[in-house]
Design a protein around this motif. Structure first.
Motif, PDB file in Angstrom:
ATOM      1  N   ILE A  94       4.285   3.345  -0.365  1.00  0.00           N
ATOM      2  CA  ILE A  94       3.015   3.332   0.382  1.00  0.00           C
ATOM      3  C   ILE A  94       2.343   1.966   0.271  1.00  0.00           C
ATOM      4  O   ILE A  94       1.830   1.427   1.259  1.00  0.00           O
ATOM      5  CB  ILE A  94       2.090   4.449  -0.137  1.00  0.00           C
ATOM      6  N   VAL A  98       2.462   0.878   4.012  1.00  0.00           N
ATOM      7  CA  VAL A  98       1.335   1.575   4.646  1.00  0.00           C
ATOM      8  C   VAL A  98      -0.009   0.914   4.331  1.00  0.00           C
ATOM      9  O   VAL A  98      -0.765   0.567   5.239  1.00  0.00           O
ATOM     10  CB  VAL A  98       1.310   3.054   4.199  1.00  0.00           C
ATOM     11  N   LEU A 102      -3.236  -0.085   6.965  1.00  0.00           N
ATOM     12  CA  LEU A 102      -4.367   0.823   7.149  1.00  0.00           C
ATOM     13  C   LEU A 102      -5.633   0.292   6.478  1.00  0.00           C
ATOM     14  O   LEU A 102      -6.737   0.637   6.881  1.00  0.00           O
ATOM     15  CB  LEU A 102      -4.015   2.218   6.631  1.00  0.00           C
ATOM     16  N   THR A 129       0.052  -0.126  12.459  1.00  0.00           N
ATOM     17  CA  THR A 129       0.365   0.616  11.236  1.00  0.00           C
ATOM     18  C   THR A 129       1.602   0.102  10.511  1.00  0.00           C
ATOM     19  O   THR A 129       1.885   0.531   9.398  1.00  0.00           O
ATOM     20  CB  THR A 129       0.559   2.114  11.540  1.00  0.00           C
ATOM     21  N   LEU A 130       2.351  -0.826  11.128  1.00  0.00           N
ATOM     22  CA  LEU A 130       3.566  -1.322  10.468  1.00  0.00           C
ATOM     23  C   LEU A 130       3.676  -2.841  10.460  1.00  0.00           C
ATOM     24  O   LEU A 130       4.695  -3.385  10.034  1.00  0.00           O
ATOM     25  CB  LEU A 130       4.810  -0.736  11.157  1.00  0.00           C
ATOM     26  N   LEU A 175       6.066  11.225   2.431  1.00  0.00           N
ATOM     27  CA  LEU A 175       5.554   9.921   2.860  1.00  0.00           C
ATOM     28  C   LEU A 175       4.967   9.989   4.268  1.00  0.00           C
ATOM     29  O   LEU A 175       3.903   9.423   4.540  1.00  0.00           O
ATOM     30  CB  LEU A 175       6.685   8.889   2.817  1.00  0.00           C
ATOM     31  N   VAL A 176       5.677  10.678   5.159  1.00  0.00           N
ATOM     32  CA  VAL A 176       5.186  10.809   6.535  1.00  0.00           C
ATOM     33  C   VAL A 176       3.859  11.572   6.551  1.00  0.00           C
ATOM     34  O   VAL A 176       2.894  11.169   7.229  1.00  0.00           O
ATOM     35  CB  VAL A 176       6.230  11.528   7.414  1.00  0.00           C
ATOM     36  N   THR A 179       1.077   9.420   5.004  1.00  0.00           N
ATOM     37  CA  THR A 179       0.728   8.349   5.933  1.00  0.00           C
ATOM     38  C   THR A 179      -0.083   8.891   7.108  1.00  0.00           C
ATOM     39  O   THR A 179      -1.036   8.256   7.574  1.00  0.00           O
ATOM     40  CB  THR A 179       2.004   7.668   6.460  1.00  0.00           C
ATOM     41  N   TRP A 182      -3.654   9.493   5.866  1.00  0.00           N
ATOM     42  CA  TRP A 182      -4.401   8.233   5.728  1.00  0.00           C
ATOM     43  C   TRP A 182      -4.676   7.620   7.108  1.00  0.00           C
ATOM     44  O   TRP A 182      -5.750   7.088   7.369  1.00  0.00           O
ATOM     45  CB  TRP A 182      -3.625   7.246   4.853  1.00  0.00           C
ATOM     46  N   SER A 183      -3.711   7.720   8.011  1.00  0.00           N
ATOM     47  CA  SER A 183      -3.911   7.192   9.366  1.00  0.00           C
ATOM     48  C   SER A 183      -5.063   7.919  10.053  1.00  0.00           C
ATOM     49  O   SER A 183      -5.935   7.290  10.677  1.00  0.00           O
ATOM     50  CB  SER A 183      -2.629   7.350  10.186  1.00  0.00           C
TER      51      SER A 183
END
Length: 280
Positions: A94, A98, A102, A129-130, A175-176, A179, A182-183
């Motif tokens: 993360i 990530v 973010l 985001t990446l 993780l998805v 993420t 948090w997104s």
């Protein structure tokens, strides 16, 4: 008159070529991050040392707790150490892929950077985001793998290939899901303008992943499984490696991950509709 632009072939906008273009772009982001890290080696070493200190601080409470008992709610000391290793891996990933993005969401929206991103021939959500990668944090992933192996060996756990696959899929789903959470919290910047404190809240909630789910009351377990699904990233993978978990949670994690991605995509599109340029 022939110009440079007229000589260029038109941009292929088919779905497959669009995905390939995004993959190539992400590879360039990663290569750029590696080059950037080689210019700041002190940052690399500092990140490594801080990660090792955090890992040590994460193991100390476990050693203190199991100094008085050999087992807590069915978990041995070695299994909890393996859990701390998985937690280190997840937080390292993360922090690598990530957090650098973010944490900038407020800046993107309030200083007009999103304006330039919207003009690029890529998904704006993908880009924001990446875009940034902190390669140095991968050292924490490596140290987490070492601690995980030590914990599994001490616990006498020799997982099969299927159990390893279960654990990897669960970590990926976790993780998805994290993420996505948090997104979603960061995308509130479309309406709240500033969401900087949300990163601190998210990371503090993540600390719950250091401990097995059964250590918490039932209400907290439910929260950590469905509302803030850190259990899919830490507790469930260790249970899978120990052979204590079937395929049901794996499929549940996959389903939740798909739903979470769709909801976050909808939230992003809804937020864009409310966005007004900050630079004009």
């Amino acid at each position: 008159m022939t110009t440079y632009l007229s000589d260029k072939p038109p941009l292929d906008r088919t779905w497959l070529h669009k995905q390939r273009r995004h993959v190539r772009l992400w590879r360039r982001f990663f290569a750029q991050a590696v080059v950037r890290e080689t210019h700041f080696r002190a940052h690399f070493l500092t990140t490594l040392l801080v990660g090792l200190v955090q890992l040590g601080l994460g193991i100390v409470p476990t050693l203190l707790l199991f100094g008085f008992t050999a087992e807590v709610h069915g978990w041995s000391r070695a299994e909890v150490i393996a859990l701390v290793g998985v937690f280190q891996i997840v937080t390292g990933l993360i922090a690598t892929f990530v957090a650098p993005n973010l944490n900038r969401m407020t800046t993107y929206l309030t200083e007009g950077e999103l304006d330039g991103v919207l003009l690029r021939p890529v998904s704006s959500q993908f880009y924001l985001t990446l875009r940034w990668i902190n390669v140095a944090e991968l050292t924490n992933v490596a140290s987490g793998i070492v601690v995980l192996v030590i914990g599994l060996v001490q616990a006498g756990i020799a997982p099969s290939l299927a159990q390893v696959l279960q654990a990897v899929v669960l970590v990926g789903c976790g993780l998805v899901l994290l993420t996505a959470v948090w997104s979603a919290m960061s995308f509130l910047a479309f309406w709240l303008q500033s969401v900087n404190p949300i990163g601190f809240v998210f990371l503090n909630l993540m600390e719950a992943g250091r401990y097995p789910l059964v250590f918490f009351p039932v209400a907290v377990r439910t929260f950590l499984t469905f509302a803030f699904p850190v259990a899919f990233a830490t507790t469930f993978p260790v249970q899978a490696l120990a052979g204590d978990l079937g395929w049901g949670p794996v499929f549940a994690g996959l389903g939740l991950a798909v739903v979470a991605l769709l909801l976050v995509r909808l939230l992003w599109r809804r937020g864009l509709l409310t966005y007004s340029s900050a630079s004009s």
